[in-house]
Design a protein around this motif. Structure first.
Motif, PDB file in Angstrom:
ATOM      1  N   ARG A  30      -2.478   0.911  -8.672  1.00 22.73           N
ATOM      2  CA  ARG A  30      -2.469  -0.530  -8.472  1.00 22.73           C
ATOM      3  C   ARG A  30      -2.716  -1.213  -9.816  1.00 22.73           C
ATOM      4  O   ARG A  30      -3.518  -0.748 -10.627  1.00 22.73           O
ATOM      5  CB  ARG A  30      -3.524  -0.943  -7.449  1.00 22.73           C
ATOM      6  N   SER A  77       0.834  -1.186   0.000  1.00 25.34           N
ATOM      7  CA  SER A  77       0.000   0.000   0.000  1.00 25.34           C
ATOM      8  C   SER A  77       0.867   1.233   0.000  1.00 25.34           C
ATOM      9  O   SER A  77       1.883   1.297   0.672  1.00 25.34           O
ATOM     10  CB  SER A  77      -0.877   0.008   1.261  1.00 25.34           C
ATOM     11  N   ARG A 107      -4.529  -7.967  -0.971  1.00 26.20           N
ATOM     12  CA  ARG A 107      -3.753  -7.040  -1.793  1.00 26.20           C
ATOM     13  C   ARG A 107      -4.361  -6.797  -3.163  1.00 26.20           C
ATOM     14  O   ARG A 107      -4.225  -5.713  -3.728  1.00 26.20           O
ATOM     15  CB  ARG A 107      -2.321  -7.569  -1.958  1.00 26.20           C
ATOM     16  N   GLN A 143      -8.598  -2.460  -0.818  1.00 28.58           N
ATOM     17  CA  GLN A 143      -7.561  -1.439  -0.887  1.00 28.58           C
ATOM     18  C   GLN A 143      -8.148  -0.030  -0.810  1.00 28.58           C
ATOM     19  O   GLN A 143      -7.581   0.862  -0.172  1.00 28.58           O
ATOM     20  CB  GLN A 143      -6.741  -1.611  -2.168  1.00 28.58           C
TER      21      GLN A 143
END
Length: 244
Positions: free
Chosen positions: A212, A2, A159, A165
């Protein structure tokens, strides 16, 4: 991992310095001149020249930046109420399953991307020493990453799940203090008075999600943030309310 991003989307940068960036001390003086600095201020330098200058500056100051960051982290774990509180909360959740998150798990490094820090349950917390200009900024960034650590222990954040997230990014920006009014108003020149906190949190969570690999684009990131917004923004655990 993160990450805590800046308000401007980070450009895609290589892990190593660009080819034009000097790699030894004898070459740094070419970039470390007042003329280069003022050319940047006056918008006379090209993007490549500007990037090379700041990369050279960060490289030259790497040792001192990391030393300053490490010293600040040690001090924060002794004196910062929010850092001490989050450390104790993560310690209570860990139950011996993971190493306690303390100064030894905080890694001050020079970063080549536009992030301020990052978190990984196996690695610990990364602080980008060359992007942290003050104790207050270091405290906010460390608190942000400690919220991520708490969430991973408390909620088993996945993840690759963008909803997970997005939620932890919303909570980290809300609870760390990085979106408080004074930081936005004076530090980032975001001068809106109403809904300032909410807009800051949305902006930073969206930017973080955009970087991401599972996220397609800004519209995709914004949609995911909106989907989890209500429940995640209102969830102040482990605090009773938004701390600052």
């Amino acid at each position: 991992m993160s990450t805590t991003t800046t308000d401007t989307p980070a450009p895609q940068q290589p892990a190593s310095p660009p080819p034009s960036t000097p790699t030894d001390a004898s070459q740094l003086n070419t970039y470390y001149t007042w003329s280069t600095f003022f050319n940047i201020l006056l918008s006379r330098s090209t993007p490549t020249e500007t990037a090379s200058y700041f990369a050279a500056r960060d490289l030259a100051n790497e040792a001192s930046d990391c030393a300053r960051c490490t010293q600040t982290v040690t001090s924060l774990f002794k004196t910062s109420p929010i850092v001490r509180f989050l450390r104790d909360e993560t310690r209570a959740l860990s139950g011996g399953r993971h190493s306690e998150i303390g100064p030894a798990q905080i890694h001050c490094r020079r970063c080549t991307t536009r992030q301020s820090g990052g978190f990984d349950m196996d690695y610990g917390i990364l602080l980008c020493a060359n992007h942290l200009q003050s104790r207050a900024q270091t405290e906010d960034t460390l608190a942000h990453e400690l919220v991520h650590a708490y969430d991973h222990l408390r909620f088993d954040v996945q993840r690759t799940d963008l909803r997970h997230q997005a939620c932890t990014e919303i909570r980290a920006s809300t609870l760390s203090g990085e979106c408080r009014f004074t930081r936005e108003f004076f530090g980032r020149r975001q001068w809106k008075v109403t809904q300032q906190l909410q807009e800051c949190v949305r902006r930073r969570a969206t930017l973080s999600l955009m970087h991401r690999p599972e996220c397609k684009d800004e519209a995709h990131a914004s949609r995911i943030v909106n989907e989890v917004w209500e429940s995640c923004f209102r969830d102040t655990r482990p605090f009773d309310e938004i701390y600052r």
